[in-house]
Design a protein around this motif. Structure first.
Motif, PDB file in Angstrom:
ATOM      1  N   ALA A 106       0.810  -1.219   0.000  1.00  0.00           N
ATOM      2  CA  ALA A 106       0.000   0.000   0.000  1.00  0.00           C
ATOM      3  C   ALA A 106       0.844   1.271   0.000  1.00  0.00           C
ATOM      4  O   ALA A 106       0.424   2.304  -0.536  1.00  0.00           O
ATOM      5  N   SER A 107       2.051   1.249   0.593  1.00  0.00           N
ATOM      6  CA  SER A 107       2.960   2.403   0.590  1.00  0.00           C
ATOM      7  C   SER A 107       2.286   3.681   1.097  1.00  0.00           C
ATOM      8  O   SER A 107       2.381   4.730   0.475  1.00  0.00           O
ATOM      9  N   LEU A 108       1.614   3.569   2.218  1.00  0.00           N
ATOM     10  CA  LEU A 108       1.000   4.746   2.844  1.00  0.00           C
ATOM     11  C   LEU A 108       2.036   5.493   3.684  1.00  0.00           C
ATOM     12  O   LEU A 108       3.073   4.951   4.060  1.00  0.00           O
ATOM     13  N   PHE A 109       1.742   6.750   3.985  1.00  0.00           N
ATOM     14  CA  PHE A 109       2.602   7.548   4.861  1.00  0.00           C
ATOM     15  C   PHE A 109       2.224   7.243   6.305  1.00  0.00           C
ATOM     16  O   PHE A 109       1.145   7.613   6.769  1.00  0.00           O
ATOM     17  N   ASP A 110       3.130   6.583   7.005  1.00  0.00           N
ATOM     18  CA  ASP A 110       2.809   6.140   8.364  1.00  0.00           C
ATOM     19  C   ASP A 110       2.625   7.291   9.341  1.00  0.00           C
ATOM     20  O   ASP A 110       1.954   7.133  10.368  1.00  0.00           O
ATOM     21  N   HIS A 111       3.235   8.449   9.059  1.00  0.00           N
ATOM     22  CA  HIS A 111       3.120   9.579   9.981  1.00  0.00           C
ATOM     23  C   HIS A 111       1.814  10.350   9.801  1.00  0.00           C
ATOM     24  O   HIS A 111       1.522  11.255  10.578  1.00  0.00           O
ATOM     25  N   LEU A 112       1.041   9.992   8.776  1.00  0.00           N
ATOM     26  CA  LEU A 112      -0.235  10.657   8.522  1.00  0.00           C
ATOM     27  C   LEU A 112      -1.385   9.706   8.858  1.00  0.00           C
ATOM     28  O   LEU A 112      -1.256   8.486   8.745  1.00  0.00           O
ATOM     29  N   LEU A 137     -10.904   6.994   8.998  1.00  0.00           N
ATOM     30  CA  LEU A 137     -10.222   8.244   8.642  1.00  0.00           C
ATOM     31  C   LEU A 137      -9.280   8.753   9.720  1.00  0.00           C
ATOM     32  O   LEU A 137      -8.241   9.351   9.426  1.00  0.00           O
ATOM     33  N   GLY A 138      -9.601   8.532  10.986  1.00  0.00           N
ATOM     34  CA  GLY A 138      -8.767   9.048  12.065  1.00  0.00           C
ATOM     35  C   GLY A 138      -7.635   8.127  12.472  1.00  0.00           C
ATOM     36  O   GLY A 138      -6.822   8.491  13.335  1.00  0.00           O
ATOM     37  N   ARG A 139      -7.545   6.963  11.885  1.00  0.00           N
ATOM     38  CA  ARG A 139      -6.540   5.979  12.296  1.00  0.00           C
ATOM     39  C   ARG A 139      -5.247   6.113  11.502  1.00  0.00           C
ATOM     40  O   ARG A 139      -5.224   6.657  10.388  1.00  0.00           O
ATOM     41  N   ARG A 140      -4.165   5.602  12.071  1.00  0.00           N
ATOM     42  CA  ARG A 140      -2.868   5.576  11.402  1.00  0.00           C
ATOM     43  C   ARG A 140      -2.713   4.257  10.644  1.00  0.00           C
ATOM     44  O   ARG A 140      -3.274   3.226  11.040  1.00  0.00           O
ATOM     45  N   PRO A 141      -1.938   4.257   9.552  1.00  0.00           N
ATOM     46  CA  PRO A 141      -1.780   3.028   8.760  1.00  0.00           C
ATOM     47  C   PRO A 141      -1.320   1.820   9.562  1.00  0.00           C
ATOM     48  O   PRO A 141      -1.713   0.686   9.258  1.00  0.00           O
ATOM     49  N   ALA A 142      -0.499   2.030  10.589  1.00  0.00           N
ATOM     50  CA  ALA A 142       0.022   0.900  11.358  1.00  0.00           C
ATOM     51  C   ALA A 142      -1.079   0.113  12.056  1.00  0.00           C
ATOM     52  O   ALA A 142      -0.887  -1.070  12.388  1.00  0.00           O
ATOM     53  N   SER A 143      -2.235   0.722  12.259  1.00  0.00           N
ATOM     54  CA  SER A 143      -3.330   0.051  12.965  1.00  0.00           C
ATOM     55  C   SER A 143      -4.311  -0.623  12.017  1.00  0.00           C
ATOM     56  O   SER A 143      -5.308  -1.196  12.463  1.00  0.00           O
ATOM     57  N   ASP A 193      -1.132  -3.111  -9.805  1.00  0.00           N
ATOM     58  CA  ASP A 193      -0.126  -4.160  -9.959  1.00  0.00           C
ATOM     59  C   ASP A 193      -0.274  -5.192  -8.845  1.00  0.00           C
ATOM     60  O   ASP A 193       0.254  -5.024  -7.750  1.00  0.00           O
ATOM     61  N   GLU A 194      -1.021  -6.251  -9.119  1.00  0.00           N
ATOM     62  CA  GLU A 194      -1.274  -7.335  -8.160  1.00  0.00           C
ATOM     63  C   GLU A 194      -1.612  -6.788  -6.764  1.00  0.00           C
ATOM     64  O   GLU A 194      -0.939  -7.119  -5.785  1.00  0.00           O
ATOM     65  N   PRO A 195      -2.664  -5.978  -6.672  1.00  0.00           N
ATOM     66  CA  PRO A 195      -2.959  -5.330  -5.386  1.00  0.00           C
ATOM     67  C   PRO A 195      -3.363  -6.288  -4.275  1.00  0.00           C
ATOM     68  O   PRO A 195      -3.365  -5.905  -3.109  1.00  0.00           O
ATOM     69  N   LEU A 196      -3.713  -7.531  -4.622  1.00  0.00           N
ATOM     70  CA  LEU A 196      -4.118  -8.496  -3.600  1.00  0.00           C
ATOM     71  C   LEU A 196      -3.042  -9.535  -3.304  1.00  0.00           C
ATOM     72  O   LEU A 196      -3.235 -10.401  -2.455  1.00  0.00           O
ATOM     73  N   ALA A 197      -1.902  -9.446  -3.991  1.00  0.00           N
ATOM     74  CA  ALA A 197      -0.900 -10.512  -3.895  1.00  0.00           C
ATOM     75  C   ALA A 197      -0.339 -10.669  -2.487  1.00  0.00           C
ATOM     76  O   ALA A 197       0.023 -11.780  -2.083  1.00  0.00           O
ATOM     77  N   ALA A 198      -0.252  -9.579  -1.727  1.00  0.00           N
ATOM     78  CA  ALA A 198       0.343  -9.644  -0.393  1.00  0.00           C
ATOM     79  C   ALA A 198      -0.676  -9.972   0.696  1.00  0.00           C
ATOM     80  O   ALA A 198      -0.322 -10.015   1.878  1.00  0.00           O
ATOM     81  N   LEU A 199      -1.936 -10.214   0.307  1.00  0.00           N
ATOM     82  CA  LEU A 199      -2.991 -10.432   1.295  1.00  0.00           C
ATOM     83  C   LEU A 199      -3.310 -11.914   1.436  1.00  0.00           C
ATOM     84  O   LEU A 199      -3.229 -12.677   0.473  1.00  0.00           O
ATOM     85  N   ASP A 200      -3.705 -12.320   2.649  1.00  0.00           N
ATOM     86  CA  ASP A 200      -4.168 -13.689   2.830  1.00  0.00           C
ATOM     87  C   ASP A 200      -5.583 -13.820   2.281  1.00  0.00           C
ATOM     88  O   ASP A 200      -6.212 -12.832   1.878  1.00  0.00           O
ATOM     89  N   LEU A 201      -6.102 -15.053   2.217  1.00  0.00           N
ATOM     90  CA  LEU A 201      -7.389 -15.297   1.577  1.00  0.00           C
ATOM     91  C   LEU A 201      -8.502 -14.486   2.214  1.00  0.00           C
ATOM     92  O   LEU A 201      -9.354 -13.923   1.520  1.00  0.00           O
ATOM     93  N   ARG A 218      -5.516  -1.248   4.386  1.00  0.00           N
ATOM     94  CA  ARG A 218      -4.437  -0.423   3.833  1.00  0.00           C
ATOM     95  C   ARG A 218      -4.558  -0.326   2.314  1.00  0.00           C
ATOM     96  O   ARG A 218      -4.383   0.760   1.745  1.00  0.00           O
ATOM     97  N   GLN A 219      -4.872  -1.436   1.666  1.00  0.00           N
ATOM     98  CA  GLN A 219      -4.994  -1.395   0.213  1.00  0.00           C
ATOM     99  C   GLN A 219      -6.187  -0.547  -0.220  1.00  0.00           C
ATOM    100  O   GLN A 219      -6.120   0.165  -1.216  1.00  0.00           O
ATOM    101  N   ARG A 220      -7.281  -0.612   0.518  1.00  0.00           N
ATOM    102  CA  ARG A 220      -8.431   0.230   0.173  1.00  0.00           C
ATOM    103  C   ARG A 220      -8.092   1.705   0.319  1.00  0.00           C
ATOM    104  O   ARG A 220      -8.525   2.534  -0.490  1.00  0.00           O
TER     105      ARG A 220
END
Length: 358
Positions: free
Chosen positions: A87-93, A128-134, A159-167, A140-142
């Motif tokens: 997902a490459s989100l900004f963890d500080h935001l 919306l109020g949560r950080r990516p780490a949670s 590019d294979e947006p579901l490849a890193a996710l479990d079933l 995260r992909q959504r």
């Protein structure tokens, strides 16, 4: 919008991508192939992240690359969204901050979506109020998809947006990807090596093998071909468009399609709801006479239209038509000889399993 044109030749050590494609300017186009087939390289070329000598790319009337004229629009100036495996989100935001980052990249006059609209579409309003780490992987992909949409893309690359996710997480996010398909007028180019994912989401299919296009066309027509390279036979199967016709008393649901009806375990959808069904070639058996007293409920009169070899010794792929609907059956060469199967011969096709794709 008219269609998409993509022509690229990229040479690497031991690999060459050589494609010339005309794609629809709407719906989901899936790039499908085994690892190393060139799917991600092609997507990166479309994005301008890889510059192909002599390359050409046009989205409708807007040309992004034409090396013959010395034209190359850099990636940051192309109106596209790119969703990666991670997902490459900004963890500080916060989630809201990540969405706002995407929105601020675009002048106000060019913005096509409001953050609240995109958050509702992807079911992330409560995040919306949560950080990516949670967040879970699917959440995260959504958020990553929402951020990409807020950049007002005219083309969305995934590019294979579901490849890193479990079933479990894949099943969580797939309905949201279907909503993108149904509710947004943005063409999507979607890379995947998962056949069921492609069957559920795609309208158009591009099959890649060793850097070359081996087939390109509407999903249902392309999957039903028997003349594809034998390497694709292991994943062979068709997608059938069906509609919920009735709920039977014994907990079965009848689905109607162009060629007949399929009985499946009771479905929650209302009568009239449209579904896609995937029928694997390995789940279709053939007989010359109509089976009697069989536990298999879905039996259809069919006509053989093609027979092709597979990579597996002793097995063949048989293309059939049930009315206007194609099926594939994977059987042994011995069975073909015993049944004396020839193009034009009438047979009975028994469908042992049907995968409902939504």
């Amino acid at each position: 919008m008219s269609g998409i044109r993509a022509s690229f030749g990229i040479e690497r050590s031991g690999f060459r991508l050589d494609v010339d494609l005309s794609l629809p300017g709407q719906g989901v186009t899936a790039l499908f192939g085994h690892s190393g087939s060139g799917k991600t390289t092609l997507l990166r070329a479309i994005a301008g992240l890889e510059r192909a000598p002599g390359g050409y790319f046009a989205l409708g009337d807007e040309v992004w690359q034409d090396e013959r004229r010395g034209l190359f629009v850099p990636t940051h100036l192309r109106p596209l969204g790119y969703v990666f495996q991670e997902a490459s989100l900004f963890d500080h935001l916060s989630v809201e901050g990540n969405l706002e980052f995407g929105r601020r990249r675009i002048p106000e006059a060019e913005r096509r979506f409001r953050p609240a609209e995109v958050a509702g579409l992807l079911g992330i309003g409560s995040l919306l109020g949560r950080r990516p780490a949670s967040l879970s992987g699917g959440e995260r992909q959504r958020v990553a998809i929402a951020r990409a949409l807020l950049t007002a893309p005219r083309l969305l690359l995934m590019d294979e947006p579901l490849a890193a996710l479990d079933l479990k997480r894949k099943l969580e996010i797939l309905p949201y990807l279907e909503r993108l398909h149904d509710e947004l007028a943005i063409p999507i180019i979607y890379v995947s090596h998962a056949p069921d994912e492609v069957a559920r989401l795609a309208d158009h299919l591009v099959l890649l093998d060793a850097g070359s296009v081996v087939a390109s066309g509407p999903l249902t027509e392309t999957l039903a071909r028997a003349d594809l390279p034998p390497a694709f036979a292991d994943d062979a199967g068709v997608v059938v468009a069906a509609v919920v016709a009735a709920h039977e008393a014994d907990d079965l649901t009848r689905l109607d399609f162009a060629g007949g009806s399929i009985l499946v375990a009771r479905r929650p959808e209302a009568i009239g709801h449209r579904l896609r069904c995937r029928i694997h070639a390995r789940d279709v058996s053939l007989a010359l006479d109509k089976p009697q007293a069989s536990s298999i409920l879905n039996v259809f009169r069919a006509t053989v239209s093609a027979i092709a070899a597979t990579d597996t010794p002793g097995q063949v792929l048989v293309q059939l038509y049930v009315g206007a609907t194609p099926l594939l059956a994977r059987i042994t060469g011995r069975s073909r000889r015993v049944l004396d199967l020839q193009v034009g011969r009438g047979v009975w096709a028994q469908v042992k399993a049907v995968a409902l794709l939504g």
